[in-house]
Design a protein around this motif. Structure first.
Motif, PDB file in Angstrom:
ATOM      1  N   SER A 293      88.136  52.346  18.019  1.00  0.00           N
ATOM      2  CA  SER A 293      87.958  50.903  17.939  1.00  0.00           C
ATOM      3  C   SER A 293      86.627  50.454  18.533  1.00  0.00           C
ATOM      4  O   SER A 293      86.213  49.309  18.340  1.00  0.00           O
ATOM      5  N   ASP A 294      85.938  51.354  19.259  1.00  0.00           N
ATOM      6  CA  ASP A 294      84.613  51.031  19.775  1.00  0.00           C
ATOM      7  C   ASP A 294      83.519  51.308  18.752  1.00  0.00           C
ATOM      8  O   ASP A 294      82.331  51.159  19.062  1.00  0.00           O
ATOM      9  N   GLY A 295      83.899  51.704  17.535  1.00  0.00           N
ATOM     10  CA  GLY A 295      82.932  51.981  16.477  1.00  0.00           C
ATOM     11  C   GLY A 295      82.472  53.412  16.415  1.00  0.00           C
ATOM     12  O   GLY A 295      81.690  53.774  15.530  1.00  0.00           O
ATOM     13  N   GLY A 296      82.933  54.248  17.342  1.00  0.00           N
ATOM     14  CA  GLY A 296      82.517  55.640  17.355  1.00  0.00           C
ATOM     15  C   GLY A 296      83.183  56.468  16.276  1.00  0.00           C
ATOM     16  O   GLY A 296      84.389  56.333  16.038  1.00  0.00           O
ATOM     17  N   ILE A 297      82.407  57.303  15.600  1.00  0.00           N
ATOM     18  CA  ILE A 297      82.920  58.255  14.606  1.00  0.00           C
ATOM     19  C   ILE A 297      82.581  59.656  15.104  1.00  0.00           C
ATOM     20  O   ILE A 297      81.421  59.940  15.427  1.00  0.00           O
ATOM     21  N   VAL A 298      83.580  60.509  15.184  1.00  0.00           N
ATOM     22  CA  VAL A 298      83.386  61.871  15.663  1.00  0.00           C
ATOM     23  C   VAL A 298      83.764  62.842  14.546  1.00  0.00           C
ATOM     24  O   VAL A 298      84.820  62.698  13.921  1.00  0.00           O
ATOM     25  N   ILE A 299      82.896  63.800  14.277  1.00  0.00           N
ATOM     26  CA  ILE A 299      83.174  64.853  13.297  1.00  0.00           C
ATOM     27  C   ILE A 299      83.362  66.154  14.065  1.00  0.00           C
ATOM     28  O   ILE A 299      82.430  66.658  14.693  1.00  0.00           O
ATOM     29  N   TRP A 300      84.596  66.666  14.044  1.00  0.00           N
ATOM     30  CA  TRP A 300      84.981  67.843  14.821  1.00  0.00           C
ATOM     31  C   TRP A 300      84.985  69.083  13.936  1.00  0.00           C
ATOM     32  O   TRP A 300      85.539  69.061  12.831  1.00  0.00           O
ATOM     33  N   SER A 301      84.405  70.158  14.426  1.00  0.00           N
ATOM     34  CA  SER A 301      84.525  71.444  13.738  1.00  0.00           C
ATOM     35  C   SER A 301      85.845  72.079  14.170  1.00  0.00           C
ATOM     36  O   SER A 301      86.052  72.374  15.344  1.00  0.00           O
ATOM     37  N   MET A 302      86.738  72.301  13.214  1.00  0.00           N
ATOM     38  CA  MET A 302      88.006  72.963  13.501  1.00  0.00           C
ATOM     39  C   MET A 302      87.949  74.438  13.112  1.00  0.00           C
ATOM     40  O   MET A 302      88.959  75.128  13.154  1.00  0.00           O
TER      41      MET A 302
END
Length: 409
Positions: free
Chosen positions: A255-264
């Motif tokens: 909700s703070d606008g952060g987008i995280v792309i995680w390597s799984m």
């Protein structure tokens, strides 16, 4: 067991492709129409709109429909082009361009709606703490299940007919659905806040849950060992989760606008259970509630902390250092004891996620895998469509018939 490190896919900064504006209120849900330059949106202003991109590059509404009350959620099936709408008065509507049928499913607002093509079911949850499923053709209610709290996350596995229901108590419930009844399989809880988003990967049989406690938990359902991995990379409530199975990357937004792309595509480690002790397990100084040892040793009691890597109870002096532990999900620096800090290698500190700012407070997210596009809607009444560049690794391997034209590979 030593962690296995895999090469991480290259990830670039997402590129903003389009902004869609003109709403009178917050956009609750929006989806990209696959293989078309189109977007469907439902808003708190009671409108359903189909936006198509013009030659100018701007999106303009081609279909505009006003509902009697606000639409709180939506599910779109690209094969049938059928839209399932959940409304704030508790009804669910199934439509193409015109309403096919409407039925009352809940006594409160609908929170999540899903259309399952294989069964011709419409699944929905509501503020009345209930989960229901209906026939999408007739609108007939097939079954219902009363939940313990307001449901805010819902996923369904077609192969096994299992529904995953996440609620405001932080609990996830697994239900086995039949045509006209359901049975409780199990429940599990790992969040300290309410579950805000669920994402199911039917290939690896892994469930991801996001929460208002800022964390994500990866539940390894298919492993049958009860393994759960934490991901800590948000500073605010997790609002959405999407999984790109072709590159094994998880996309999360806050909700703070952060987008995280995680390597799984790495071998992750479970965070340890926090150990109980009346004294520091490193220097043996008593903690402040241990009156007997304080009296015997004539020492002032200390505050208890825990090392995030080994789980031992330690005092502040023995855990004065901080470190990231990405393979345990800690992308931010956390407290570790001095011995663990010295044992963590630079390779183990290598990040497994990248962080991006959407520049608006996100309330909904959708990932469209055929082009690698990411759609977000925010409290600013704006929809943003970006090229997430999650497709880079797949493009490089030649897995795509049609590569995203924005992909730098």
């Amino acid at each position: 067991m030593a962690a296995e490190i895999h090469p991480r896919p290259q990830t670039r900064k997402p590129v903003l492709l389009s902004k869609i504006e003109g709403f009178q209120d917050v956009v609750n849900t929006a989806v990209i129409i696959p293989k078309e330059d189109g977007v469907i949106s439902v808003s708190q202003d009671r409108t359903i709109r189909v936006w198509l991109k013009r030659d100018s590059g701007q999106y303009w509404p081609s279909v505009y429909h006003t509902m009697p009350v606000a639409c709180s959620c939506m599910s779109f099936n690209p094969e049938t082009r059928r839209i399932s709408l959940g409304l704030e008065n508790g009804t669910v509507s199934v439509c193409l361009l015109n309403i096919i049928h409407t039925h009352t499913s809940h006594q409160g607002g609908v929170t999540v709606v899903l259309f399952v093509l294989e069964m011709e079911w419409v699944l929905s949850t509501g503020q009345d703490k209930s989960f229901t499923w209906h026939c999408s053709e007739s609108g007939q209610q097939l079954g219902t299940y009363q939940t313990t709290a307001w449901v805010s996350g819902l996923q369904f596995d077609v192969e096994t007919r299992h529904a995953f229901v996440g609620d405001h108590s932080g609990q996830v419930t697994i239900l086995k659905l039949e045509q006209d009844n359901c049975s409780l399989v199990t429940t599990f809880k790992g969040h300290t806040g309410n579950v805000t988003a669920l994402c199911w990967d039917p290939v690896q049989r892994v469930l991801f849950s996001g929460s208002s406690d800022h964390s994500i938990i990866m539940w390894d359902i298919g492993g049958r060992k009860g393994t759960a991995f934490e991901l800590q990379g948000h500073n605010d409530k997790v609002q959405g989760l999407c999984y790109a199975s072709h590159t094994r990357q998880l996309i999360s937004c806050g909700s703070d606008g952060g987008i995280v792309i995680w390597s799984m595509d790495v071998t992750r480690q479970e965070t340890p259970e926090w150990l109980d002790s009346d004294s520091c397990q490193k220097c043996e100084q008593p903690f402040f509630w241990n009156f007997k040892q304080m009296w015997d040793s004539k020492k002032i009691g200390l505050r208890q902390h825990h090392c995030r890597k080994c789980g031992q109870a330690v005092c502040g002096k023995c855990s004065s250092k901080r470190s990231t532990i990405p393979l345990m999900g800690f992308e931010f620096e956390v407290r570790v004891c001095d011995s663990c800090h010295d044992s963590i290698t630079d390779e183990e500190r290598a990040p497994t996620a990248t962080f991006h700012d959407s520049k608006h407070s996100i309330i909904h997210m959708q990932y469209e895998p055929t082009r690698g596009w990411l759609l977000t809607s925010g409290t600013d009444k704006i929809i943003k469509v970006t090229c997430a560049f999650v497709c880079i690794c797949a493009c490089a391997r030649g897995l795509w018939e049609q590569m995203c034209k924005y992909c730098p590979v």
